[in-house]
Write a protein that holds these residues in place. Structure first.
Motif, short mmCIF file in Angstrom:
data_model
loop_
_atom_site.label_atom_id
_atom_site.label_comp_id
_atom_site.label_asym_id
_atom_site.label_seq_id
_atom_site.Cartn_x
_atom_site.Cartn_y
_atom_site.Cartn_z
N ILE A 360 -17.84 68.63 32.14
CA ILE A 360 -17.20 69.75 31.44
C ILE A 360 -15.90 69.28 30.79
O ILE A 360 -15.56 69.66 29.66
CB ILE A 360 -16.95 70.90 32.43
N HIS A 361 -15.15 68.44 31.50
CA HIS A 361 -13.91 67.89 30.99
C HIS A 361 -14.17 67.06 29.73
O HIS A 361 -13.41 67.11 28.76
CB HIS A 361 -13.29 67.00 32.08
N ALA A 362 -15.27 66.30 29.73
CA ALA A 362 -15.59 65.42 28.59
C ALA A 362 -16.04 66.21 27.37
O ALA A 362 -15.84 65.78 26.23
CB ALA A 362 -16.67 64.42 28.99
N LEU A 363 -16.67 67.39 27.59
CA LEU A 363 -17.23 68.18 26.49
C LEU A 363 -16.33 69.34 26.10
O LEU A 363 -16.82 70.37 25.63
CB LEU A 363 -18.62 68.70 26.87
N ALA A 364 -15.04 69.19 26.31
CA ALA A 364 -14.06 70.22 25.90
C ALA A 364 -14.38 71.56 26.55
O ALA A 364 -14.46 72.60 25.88
CB ALA A 364 -14.02 70.35 24.38
N ASP A 365 -14.59 71.55 27.87
CA ASP A 365 -14.77 72.77 28.68
C ASP A 365 -16.05 73.52 28.36
O ASP A 365 -16.11 74.75 28.54
CB ASP A 365 -13.56 73.70 28.55
N SER A 452 -25.23 69.57 21.41
CA SER A 452 -23.78 69.67 21.35
C SER A 452 -23.30 69.53 19.91
O SER A 452 -24.01 69.03 19.04
CB SER A 452 -23.14 68.57 22.20
N PHE A 453 -22.07 69.99 19.67
CA PHE A 453 -21.45 69.78 18.37
C PHE A 453 -21.10 68.30 18.21
O PHE A 453 -20.79 67.60 19.18
CB PHE A 453 -20.19 70.64 18.24
N ARG A 454 -21.12 67.86 16.97
CA ARG A 454 -20.83 66.45 16.71
C ARG A 454 -19.43 66.07 17.17
O ARG A 454 -19.21 64.99 17.72
CB ARG A 454 -20.97 66.19 15.20
N VAL A 455 -18.49 66.99 17.00
CA VAL A 455 -17.10 66.72 17.41
C VAL A 455 -17.03 66.51 18.91
O VAL A 455 -16.31 65.61 19.40
CB VAL A 455 -16.19 67.89 16.97
#
Length: 674
Positions: A360-365, A452-455
């Protein structure tokens, strides 16, 4: 040394909490984990002394209450059950403290967070080391308070506020049952001390009955005591009925989820049943209730986790399911196996929660698994940890979870009772579902095509060293602890438990389970393997439209809706219980009693009683002198009349006063006329 085990976490909490301004983020990040590491070392020493060297320790510290028969002291009891809980709690707590340094590095309130974690650990240690029910209850309520503070740590978030309040209120229901059980214990045994109560139970078990005043029916009061104690366990260990707070507690930071749901608060109920094993052994009806409730919880939570989409909620419901296994293991009189599964579960569940936090931390929550996928190349270390934890949770052969889960199911079958077989088959079904949703979690998060989003993918990163290195002991525990400790903790003839657990000879099932047919022993493994294979086939080989088609079929929609809505427990509670209670509270308690009866007889009524006459009297204050003189004249006549009836000696002075007032009145009247 034994006192230091309790004092060090308390000092850590006080110093990082009140001195956080001076320590700062870095100081608190060093001081808190260091204190917990020292506490963990002391717990390992105590484990060696008490369990391995078989030298239990009992300490009486200071008296607290001494009122007639109601007296007890602060005391500590270090037996095998206590020290294994100490090692489990401090191991997970130390790892969570170190992990939090990296996870919460961007948060401005790190000292407060470390203080709450240390205070939580302190109250859990109070709970497991207590030698009486009152002291145990102090720790019991303390962990409830700290869970509220930790779930609501980000107190500006509305959902965190609601979840924390829900956790407190649901646990208050269980705590009410626990208090009733403690009062019944004092009514019967005139003591709260464990040793006193457990020494008297075998002698009084056939003589303590309670006659119901309505039906004039005799009931064994030990059954009532055990059922009330179990109500407390149902609330704290999230058994079916009072489980609704557990998934919502995911609103707190992920380290909180690992601490609460892996090794501390949720295991307190299982610990209470194991600690009171001697009481439960003499209440067979209560044991049956415990078995049925545990089995239902294991199956219910597994079906709910099957269709959840939130990463942390899947792991939370798996916790609820595994707690059901521990509870029905205790219900079948296999307390040692239940505590063994508790210790094993702490390792792989803490590993799952902390790794989920890193994802979760890696994928911006981002927590929705449907918006993940394809992370195996981006987060390889996290993938490895999730794989180990999930396979151990699923009971994959020769991992830690396999040794305790299979033992629970075998011994449940080996009781050869209706409740035992009920628990065995529901537990076996739950094992199949657990294996399925564990592999589903891995596929949706790591192996499927990314959603997931590319960003998010570009900015994602695997966990830093300060978060990754502390998980190594959990990896070791998730793979090897079950194999290394199996014979010592649950082996036939082991002396590990000494006198901390009690099982009646008639309730022993370990030897029956040992000689079950080989096919019966293989059933849990077959079901777990089938769940893993089915998930691999559905998500790995068949097109995703197959799973979607199953879900969108007429029957699939009904099952999906029912399981995804958590068997409608929240809906039933909100619409048929909470709303009714709130309406009754508003109409009866608030409007009728509080605003009506109490206020009219209390402050509002008293003020109104004096206000109305004084307001009427105010109308006579006109500012005209002859009006005042007239009132004085009338009052004098009334006074002379009343006094004259009872006292002749006062008549003459009163007549003088009367004529003086009359003279003043006549003079003023003439002035007004002129």
């Amino acid at each position: 040394m034994y006192l230091l085990i309790l004092i060090i976490p308390l000092l850590s909490s006080i110093i990082t909490g009140f001195g956080g301004f001076f320590l700062g983020r870095r100081g608190a990040s060093v001081f808190g984990p260091t204190c917990l590491f020292l506490c963990w070392i002391l717990c390992l020493v105590s484990f060696y002394e008490v369990s391995l060297s078989q030298s239990p320790c009992y300490l009486k510290i200071i008296p607290w209450i001494d009122i007639g028969l109601f007296n007890f002291s602060w005391g500590l009891m270090f037996d095998s059950l206590t020290v294994i809980m100490l090692v489990v709690v401090t191991t997970v707590s130390t790892i969570v403290h170190i992990y939090s340094v990296g996870y919460m590095e961007a948060d401005p309130h790190v000292p407060r967070f470390i203080s709450y974690l240390s205070l939580f650990t302190f109250f859990m240690l109070i709970l497991v080391t207590a030698d009486n029910f009152i002291q145990m209850f102090v720790g019991w309520e303390g962990v409830g308070l700290c869970s509220y503070l930790l779930i609501n740590f980000w107190y500006t978030r509305l959902q965190a506020n609601k979840s924390a309040i829900k956790a407190v209120i649901v646990n208050r229901v269980g705590d009410f049952g626990l208090v009733l059980g403690m009062l019944a214990i004092f009514y019967v045994f005139k003591s709260f001390d464990y040793n006193t109560i457990f020494a008297l139970v075998p002698f009084l078990s056939n003589y303590i009955y309670f006659t119901l005043p309505i039906l004039n029916f005799k009931v064994d009061i030990l059954v009532f005591i055990c059922l009330f104690l179990f109500v407390g366990s149902v609330g704290k260990s999230a058994q079916v009925g009072l489980h609704t707070w557990l998934p919502d507690a995911m609103e707190g930071p992920t380290p909180v989820s690992a601490l609460i749901h892996a090794a501390t608060m949720v295991t307190a109920g299982v610990f209470l049943i194991a600690r009171c094993s001697l009481l439960f052994e003499y209440a067979p009806l209560a044991l049956g209730v415990v078995t049925v409730m545990g089995a239902m919880t294991a199956f219910f939570a597994a079906t709910t986790a099957l269709v959840q989409n939130d990463l942390k909620r899947v792991i939370a419901y798996s916790t609820c399911s595994q707690l059901g296994y521990m509870v029905f293991a205790c219900g079948t009189s296999n307390y040692n196996v239940g505590v063994f599964h508790l210790a094993n579960h702490a390792f792989f569940k803490a590993l799952l929660f902390l790794t989920a936090g890193a994802i979760i931390h890696a994928l911006a929550d981002e927590q929705d698994m449907r918006k993940m996928g394809g992370l195996v190349k981006v987060l390889p270390y996290s993938y490895s940890l999730i794989m180990i934890g999930s396979l151990s949770l699923a009971g994959f052969p020769f991992l830690t979870g396999f040794y305790s889960k299979d033992a629970i199911l075998e011994m449940a079958y080996g009781t050869f009772s209706v409740t035992g077989h009920f628990a065995h088959w529901l537990g076996t079904g739950a094992a199949f579902l657990t294996a399925f949703y564990s592999i589903r979690l891995i596929y949706l998060t790591f192996l499927n095509k990314t959603n997931s989003f590319r960003v998010s993918i570009e900015n994602s990163h695997d966990m830093p060293k300060v978060m990754g290195y502390p998980l190594v002991p959990l990896i070791f525990g998730s793979i090897f602890v079950g194999y290394l400790l199996k014979d010592m903790i649950i082996g036939a003839g082991t002396t590990f438990w000494q006198n901390s657990l009690f099982i009646l000879p008639s309730n022993l099932s370990i030897f029956d389970a040992e000689f079950l047919p080989h096919f019966i022993k293989m059933i849990p493994v077959i079901f777990s393997s089938s769940g893993i294979l089915l998930a691999i086939i559905l998500y790995g080989f068949l097109p995703l439209t197959t799973v979607y088609g199953i879900k969108m079929s007429a029957l699939g929609q009904k099952f999906y809706l029912f399981f995804n809505r958590k068997w409608f427990f929240d809906k039933v509670y909100n619409e048929y219980l909470n709303q009714v209670v709130l309406k009754l509270g508003y109409d009866i308690s608030y409007k009728t009693i509080d605003r009506g009866l109490i206020e009219n007889l209390g402050p509002y009524g008293l003020s109104k009683l004096f206000y109305n006459p004084s307001f009427n009297l105010l109308q006579y204050q006109t500012g005209l002198l002859y009006h005042y003189t007239f009132i004085m004249l009338v009052g004098s006549i009334f006074l002379i009349t009343v006094v004259g009836l009872f006292s002749y000696s006062l008549q003459f002075p009163l007549f003088l006063i009367f004529f003086s007032i009359l003279f003043i009145f006549l003079v003023n009247s003439k002035k007004v006329v002129n």
